[in-house]
Design an enzyme around this catalytic site. Structure first.
Site, PDB file in Angstrom:
ATOM      1  N   ASP A  65     -20.874 -15.699  -1.882  1.00  0.00           N
ATOM      2  CA  ASP A  65     -21.956 -16.365  -1.152  1.00  0.00           C
ATOM      3  C   ASP A  65     -22.288 -15.684   0.166  1.00  0.00           C
ATOM      4  O   ASP A  65     -22.891 -16.289   1.050  1.00  0.00           O
ATOM      5  CB  ASP A  65     -21.575 -17.824  -0.891  1.00  0.00           C
ATOM      6  CG  ASP A  65     -20.274 -17.935  -0.121  1.00  0.00           C
ATOM      7  OD1 ASP A  65     -19.315 -17.230  -0.466  1.00  0.00           O
ATOM      8  OD2 ASP A  65     -20.203 -18.738   0.827  1.00  0.00           O
ATOM      9  N   ARG A  87     -28.428  -5.629  -4.292  1.00  0.00           N
ATOM     10  CA  ARG A  87     -27.674  -6.893  -4.255  1.00  0.00           C
ATOM     11  C   ARG A  87     -27.652  -7.532  -5.642  1.00  0.00           C
ATOM     12  O   ARG A  87     -26.618  -8.035  -6.102  1.00  0.00           O
ATOM     13  CB  ARG A  87     -28.284  -7.862  -3.229  1.00  0.00           C
ATOM     14  CG  ARG A  87     -28.152  -7.396  -1.778  1.00  0.00           C
ATOM     15  CD  ARG A  87     -28.489  -8.517  -0.799  1.00  0.00           C
ATOM     16  NE  ARG A  87     -29.853  -9.006  -0.928  1.00  0.00           N
ATOM     17  CZ  ARG A  87     -30.898  -8.515  -0.267  1.00  0.00           C
ATOM     18  NH1 ARG A  87     -30.731  -7.494   0.574  1.00  0.00           N
ATOM     19  NH2 ARG A  87     -32.107  -9.035  -0.421  1.00  0.00           N
ATOM     20  N   LYS A 177     -20.928 -25.469  -0.596  1.00  0.00           N
ATOM     21  CA  LYS A 177     -19.957 -24.966   0.392  1.00  0.00           C
ATOM     22  C   LYS A 177     -20.587 -24.960   1.778  1.00  0.00           C
ATOM     23  O   LYS A 177     -21.748 -24.585   1.944  1.00  0.00           O
ATOM     24  CB  LYS A 177     -19.502 -23.565   0.029  1.00  0.00           C
ATOM     25  CG  LYS A 177     -18.600 -22.937   1.091  1.00  0.00           C
ATOM     26  CD  LYS A 177     -18.598 -21.422   0.989  1.00  0.00           C
ATOM     27  CE  LYS A 177     -18.095 -20.802   2.281  1.00  0.00           C
ATOM     28  NZ  LYS A 177     -18.068 -19.347   2.240  1.00  0.00           N
ATOM     29  N   GLU A 217     -14.677 -26.909   4.378  1.00  0.00           N
ATOM     30  CA  GLU A 217     -14.049 -25.667   4.840  1.00  0.00           C
ATOM     31  C   GLU A 217     -14.096 -25.519   6.361  1.00  0.00           C
ATOM     32  O   GLU A 217     -15.016 -24.912   6.896  1.00  0.00           O
ATOM     33  CB  GLU A 217     -14.714 -24.449   4.193  1.00  0.00           C
ATOM     34  CG  GLU A 217     -14.083 -23.127   4.613  1.00  0.00           C
ATOM     35  CD  GLU A 217     -14.815 -21.908   4.043  1.00  0.00           C
ATOM     36  OE1 GLU A 217     -14.385 -20.791   4.365  1.00  0.00           O
ATOM     37  OE2 GLU A 217     -15.798 -22.073   3.315  1.00  0.00           O
ATOM     38  N   GLU A 219     -12.549 -23.315   8.620  1.00  0.00           N
ATOM     39  CA  GLU A 219     -11.685 -22.134   8.639  1.00  0.00           C
ATOM     40  C   GLU A 219     -11.051 -21.946  10.012  1.00  0.00           C
ATOM     41  O   GLU A 219     -11.751 -21.859  11.023  1.00  0.00           O
ATOM     42  CB  GLU A 219     -12.469 -20.872   8.274  1.00  0.00           C
ATOM     43  CG  GLU A 219     -11.601 -19.619   8.316  1.00  0.00           C
ATOM     44  CD  GLU A 219     -12.318 -18.357   7.854  1.00  0.00           C
ATOM     45  OE1 GLU A 219     -11.704 -17.278   7.958  1.00  0.00           O
ATOM     46  OE2 GLU A 219     -13.472 -18.441   7.401  1.00  0.00           O
ATOM     47  N   LYS A 259     -11.245 -26.207   1.205  1.00  0.00           N
ATOM     48  CA  LYS A 259     -11.063 -24.755   1.292  1.00  0.00           C
ATOM     49  C   LYS A 259     -10.424 -24.445   2.648  1.00  0.00           C
ATOM     50  O   LYS A 259     -11.084 -24.002   3.587  1.00  0.00           O
ATOM     51  CB  LYS A 259     -12.386 -24.017   1.126  1.00  0.00           C
ATOM     52  CG  LYS A 259     -12.216 -22.494   1.057  1.00  0.00           C
ATOM     53  CD  LYS A 259     -13.499 -21.781   0.655  1.00  0.00           C
ATOM     54  CE  LYS A 259     -13.282 -20.270   0.624  1.00  0.00           C
ATOM     55  NZ  LYS A 259     -14.474 -19.531   0.134  1.00  0.00           N
ATOM     56  N   SER A 301      -9.055 -16.567   1.671  1.00  0.00           N
ATOM     57  CA  SER A 301      -8.133 -15.462   1.941  1.00  0.00           C
ATOM     58  C   SER A 301      -8.173 -15.050   3.401  1.00  0.00           C
ATOM     59  O   SER A 301      -7.168 -14.576   3.946  1.00  0.00           O
ATOM     60  CB  SER A 301      -8.442 -14.265   1.045  1.00  0.00           C
ATOM     61  OG  SER A 301      -9.791 -13.856   1.185  1.00  0.00           O
ATOM     62  N   GLY A 302      -9.321 -15.173   4.041  1.00  0.00           N
ATOM     63  CA  GLY A 302      -9.405 -14.989   5.481  1.00  0.00           C
ATOM     64  C   GLY A 302      -9.053 -13.622   6.019  1.00  0.00           C
ATOM     65  O   GLY A 302      -8.600 -13.500   7.154  1.00  0.00           O
ATOM     66  N   GLY A 303      -9.203 -12.581   5.225  1.00  0.00           N
ATOM     67  CA  GLY A 303      -8.899 -11.238   5.710  1.00  0.00           C
ATOM     68  C   GLY A 303      -7.519 -10.741   5.342  1.00  0.00           C
ATOM     69  O   GLY A 303      -7.136  -9.632   5.720  1.00  0.00           O
ATOM     70  N   SER A 328     -10.094 -19.656  -3.530  1.00  0.00           N
ATOM     71  CA  SER A 328     -11.541 -19.450  -3.443  1.00  0.00           C
ATOM     72  C   SER A 328     -11.722 -18.202  -2.602  1.00  0.00           C
ATOM     73  O   SER A 328     -11.964 -18.258  -1.400  1.00  0.00           O
ATOM     74  CB  SER A 328     -12.236 -20.659  -2.801  1.00  0.00           C
ATOM     75  OG  SER A 328     -13.628 -20.405  -2.659  1.00  0.00           O
ATOM     76  N   TYR A 390     -20.021 -14.524   8.069  1.00  0.00           N
ATOM     77  CA  TYR A 390     -20.682 -14.408   6.785  1.00  0.00           C
ATOM     78  C   TYR A 390     -22.181 -14.233   6.962  1.00  0.00           C
ATOM     79  O   TYR A 390     -22.921 -14.424   6.080  1.00  0.00           O
ATOM     80  CB  TYR A 390     -20.401 -15.666   5.943  1.00  0.00           C
ATOM     81  CG  TYR A 390     -19.048 -15.631   5.264  1.00  0.00           C
ATOM     82  CD1 TYR A 390     -18.905 -15.169   3.974  1.00  0.00           C
ATOM     83  CD2 TYR A 390     -17.915 -16.073   5.940  1.00  0.00           C
ATOM     84  CE1 TYR A 390     -17.667 -15.137   3.350  1.00  0.00           C
ATOM     85  CE2 TYR A 390     -16.674 -16.033   5.322  1.00  0.00           C
ATOM     86  CZ  TYR A 390     -16.537 -15.568   4.033  1.00  0.00           C
ATOM     87  OH  TYR A 390     -15.323 -15.536   3.432  1.00  0.00           O
TER      88      TYR A 390
END
Length: 390
Positions: A65, A87, A177, A217, A219, A259, A301-303, A328, A390
């Protein structure tokens, strides 16, 4: 031999009965009980079924996304221009991977992708449905500076969300999301935490009213040099606020997915935590804050590196949990694919196999059966980007 005859209890000797007040038969009937049922619109049953479908054993979510700008950065990393054709070609590669539905239960799409089709004219939504993958949609409008805070952010997108959600549902999306962020080095301030929690709760309520299962989410960014104990403290505070406001907004917990970030030290902390430590701290936080009514925990996963994200997930599934604990992932599923593809049409099949390798690894981790034996060095390369957007 003991008598089998019925013995009438001595009601006066029971503190549970003796002090109860029994109305006279001629007394007026008691007032009707007040109902505290959660309202989740006409879609309640469908929301529960969608959430359960996504939180199914051995499967997780493929997050593709990224905004057009962020997708452009991914394409630029392999020397491709950020055009709609490029894309579309990349997303077609991902979404038409044969056998993907064995390991992936949902795919989060950007708005452009939700309305796109393959070169042969088949909509991406239909590609997903045919693979038994639930289509989802990113609905937030990105982050902006939060006035009055410690250089923190708030997430935009509530204006017009109901009408947009209704249109996304018509197009085939069945979950949504909304990503907001919390920064540990910036405090976080009470204002930023409350803003994040309230925004997520309003989004979740609006999504459910329009038939979309909301992924919640907040984060907690990896940025910082803080220890894992500090991350745990912040995560507990954030999720406490989130569930308080979800309840205030009458959000049905059985029809949401979470998430969260894994509880890890800051990316710049001198000591790296083992998968077992990450699992221990993360599950401690979840058990303290997340009701068992929630069907699925789909970690971001966050990096983290591809292998690290998989190892940590596997460690969390070594014993039963109250919820489906899965993934995710975006970068932790796509990184190997991009490196293999390089924009070359002749490498599409090899790129799809690379996606299946990562998807299968995380499927095994969801089942607690993953082994890192044989992982290549590229999968162990971290992908942390300070201030990632993002």
């Amino acid at each position: 031999m003991a008598s089998s005859s019925f013995v009438k209890p001595n009601t006066l000797s029971s503190p549970w009965i003796a002090h109860r007040s029994f109305p006279h038969p001629s007394a007026s009937p008691p007032p009707p009980r007040v109902s505290f049922a959660i309202r989740a619109s006409a879609y309640s049953d469908e929301l529960v079924q969608t959430a359960k479908s996504i939180a199914s054993p051995g499967r997780g979510i493929l997050a593709i996304d990224e905004s057009n700008a962020t997708c452009g950065k991914r394409l630029a990393s392999i020397g491709l221009d950020n055009t709609e054709d490029n894309r579309q070609a990349y997303r077609q590669l991902l979404l038409t991977t044969p056998g993907l539905g064995h390991y992936i239960s949902g795919a989060i799409l950007f708005e452009e992708t939700l309305y796109q089709s393959t070169k042969d004219g088949k909509t991406f939504v239909d590609c997903l449905r045919d693979a038994n993958i639930v289509p989802g949609i990113k609905v937030d409008k990105g982050l902006s500076p939060l006035p009055g805070s410690n250089d923190e952010s708030w997430c935009q997108g509530l204006d017009g969300l109901a009408s947009r959600s209704a249109e996304y549902y018509k197009q085939g999306a069945r979950f949504a999301k909304w990503r907001t962020v919390v920064s540990v080095p910036c405090g976080p301030s009470a204002l930023a935490v409350k803003e994040a929690a309230w925004g997520l709760a309003r989004y979740a309520a609006i999504s459910q009213e329009n038939g979309l299962v909301p992924i919640v989410e907040p984060e907690i960014l990896l940025d910082g040099d803080h220890p894992i104990e500090r991350t745990l403290e912040v995560a507990e505070k954030v999720w406490s606020e989130v569930f308080f406001y979800l309840a205030q907004n009458n959000v049905m917990f059985e029809g949401i997915l979470l998430k969260p970030s894994m509880v890890t030290p800051g990316a710049e902390h001198k000591n790296k935590a083992s998968p077992e430590t990450v699992a221990d701290f993360t599950l401690t936080m979840l058990k303290r804050r997340v009701p068992p009514a929630v069907p699925g925990i789909m970690f971001l996963s966050g990096g983290q590196s591809e292998a690290e994200a998989t190892l940590n997930l596997n460690a969390m599934n070594q014993s039963p949990n109250p919820w489906h604990v899965s993934f995710s992932y975006a970068r932790a599923l796509q990184n190997s694919v991009l490196r293999t593809w390089q924009g070359n049409p002749e490498k599409i099949e090899a790129s799809q196999k690379a996606l299946l390798v990562r998807a299968k690894a995380n499927s095994l981790a969801q089942l607690g059966k993953y082994s890192a034996e044989g992982e290549n060095e590229d999968a162990k390369t971290g992908m942390f980007v300070k201030g990632y957007t993002y």
